[in-house]
Write a protein that holds these residues in place. Structure first.
Motif, PDB file in Angstrom:
ATOM      1  N   GLU A 179      -3.781 -27.260 -11.433  1.00 24.84           N
ATOM      2  CA  GLU A 179      -3.565 -27.441  -9.996  1.00 24.84           C
ATOM      3  C   GLU A 179      -2.495 -28.495  -9.729  1.00 24.84           C
ATOM      4  O   GLU A 179      -1.667 -28.339  -8.831  1.00 24.84           O
ATOM      5  CB  GLU A 179      -4.889 -27.831  -9.328  1.00 24.84           C
ATOM      6  N   GLN A 180      -2.524 -29.566 -10.494  1.00 24.57           N
ATOM      7  CA  GLN A 180      -1.509 -30.616 -10.328  1.00 24.57           C
ATOM      8  C   GLN A 180      -0.120 -30.093 -10.669  1.00 24.57           C
ATOM      9  O   GLN A 180       0.863 -30.378  -9.973  1.00 24.57           O
ATOM     10  CB  GLN A 180      -1.865 -31.815 -11.197  1.00 24.57           C
ATOM     11  N   LEU A 181      -0.051 -29.311 -11.768  1.00 27.50           N
ATOM     12  CA  LEU A 181       1.245 -28.736 -12.154  1.00 27.50           C
ATOM     13  C   LEU A 181       1.745 -27.738 -11.112  1.00 27.50           C
ATOM     14  O   LEU A 181       2.958 -27.665 -10.835  1.00 27.50           O
ATOM     15  CB  LEU A 181       1.124 -28.063 -13.525  1.00 27.50           C
ATOM     16  N   GLU A 182       0.849 -26.952 -10.521  1.00 27.56           N
ATOM     17  CA  GLU A 182       1.258 -26.009  -9.485  1.00 27.56           C
ATOM     18  C   GLU A 182       1.781 -26.743  -8.256  1.00 27.56           C
ATOM     19  O   GLU A 182       2.757 -26.315  -7.622  1.00 27.56           O
ATOM     20  CB  GLU A 182       0.081 -25.107  -9.103  1.00 27.56           C
ATOM     21  N   GLU A 183       1.126 -27.857  -7.900  1.00 27.44           N
ATOM     22  CA  GLU A 183       1.609 -28.656  -6.768  1.00 27.44           C
ATOM     23  C   GLU A 183       2.994 -29.232  -7.062  1.00 27.44           C
ATOM     24  O   GLU A 183       3.889 -29.224  -6.207  1.00 27.44           O
ATOM     25  CB  GLU A 183       0.612 -29.769  -6.466  1.00 27.44           C
ATOM     26  N   GLN A 184       3.177 -29.737  -8.301  1.00 21.19           N
ATOM     27  CA  GLN A 184       4.491 -30.253  -8.690  1.00 21.19           C
ATOM     28  C   GLN A 184       5.542 -29.151  -8.679  1.00 21.19           C
ATOM     29  O   GLN A 184       6.693 -29.375  -8.274  1.00 21.19           O
ATOM     30  CB  GLN A 184       4.407 -30.895 -10.076  1.00 21.19           C
TER      31      GLN A 184
END
Length: 284
Positions: free
Chosen positions: A35-40
């Motif tokens: 999820e963090q990578l998708e937000e980035q």
């Protein structure tokens, strides 16, 4: 318990531990990281789109920069050749040919130093706001070194026209005393800056409503008694029958649209700067 069954149970237990650990790792650890990578990734994609938009503007900005640089490099400043105030007035008259304002020129005095001097004068007049701005900018951006000081602008009022202003300012014009410049005998070049603001800050948004001098139909005091697809039959404020077609004038505006299906007519009125759309229906 047989040896084979025991090994089988141990193997199944090991598989459960491995699968459970893998599921727990993916669900509780890797899911948050994904999820963090998708937000980035989303932020990077937005930054990339913004960079693309900026990159598309670079060629135009380079062209504008090159044009502005060439104007600065190819347009030298100079000063008047002597302290004759008539030369200043003549130059202002040449500028005014492209501006069209009414101005008065008053010579005040002349001061001097070792190599140059300054002719002080006062300029006042009137004209349309955009023409006055064009006149003032031309003085400052043209070839002679001149400084405008103490400028004052006041609206002329309703009688003289809302776009007109009165202006006054002091002008300092430099002149050559020892022949430093070689081109003093030539007429200085004039430059009209084209990107100045022409929005008149003195133009009132709300103005006095003009009287109905032409005795046009007053929508507020009239009623529609009939209409067709091309005409409206209006009983005006005087009790007279008036036939109006689209774009015909009424007091403060025009007939904008006829709607046969709804049995109505729409008028667009300018009530002293306030645009009002009035829809009237046929009175049965």
């Amino acid at each position: 318990m047989s040896y084979g069954l025991r090994n089988t149970l141990i193997l199944l237990l090991a598989l459960l531990v491995i699968n459970g650990g893998g599921y727990a790792y993916m669900h509780f650890i890797q899911k948050a990281e994904i999820e963090q990578l998708e937000e980035q990734k989303g932020n990077l994609e937005r930054d990339y789109e913004q960079d693309l938009q900026v990159a598309e503007q670079v060629p135009l900005l380079r062209e504008q920069f090159a044009e502005a640089s060439s104007i600065i490099e190819d347009f030298d400043k100079t000063i008047f050749s002597n302290n004759n105030a008539d030369e200043i007035f003549r130059f202002l008259s040449l500028i005014n040919e492209g501006s069209g304002v009414n101005f008065n020129f008053t010579f005040v005095d002349s001061t001097s130093s070792e190599q140059y001097g300054v002719i002080n004068s006062e300029i006042n007049g009137s004209g349309a706001y955009r023409n006055v701005v064009r006149f003032i900018n031309a003085i400052e951006y043209s070839e002679p070194v001149q400084k405008i000081d103490g400028i004052s602008l006041t609206p002329s009022g309703e009688e003289e026209g809302y776009q007109n202003v009165n202006f006054t300012f002091r002008l300092q014009s430099h002149y050559d005393r020892v022949g430093v410049f070689d081109n003093n005998n030539q007429t200085p070049d004039i430059a009209f800056r084209t990107n100045e603001s022409n929005q008149n800050p003195f133009f009132p948004l709300i103005r006095n409503v003009p009287p109905n001098e032409d005795n046009l139909p007053d929508v507020d005091q009239s009623r529609i008694v009939g209409l067709t697809s091309t005409a409206v039959y209006l009983m005006d404020q005087t009790g007279s029958m008036v036939t109006l077609r689209e774009n015909d004038r009424v007091y403060l505006g025009r007939l904008e649209q006829i709607n046969m299906q709804q049995g109505s007519a729409t008028f667009r009125l300018n009530r002293g700067g306030i645009i009002d759309v009035v829809t009237m229906e046929v009175q049965r």
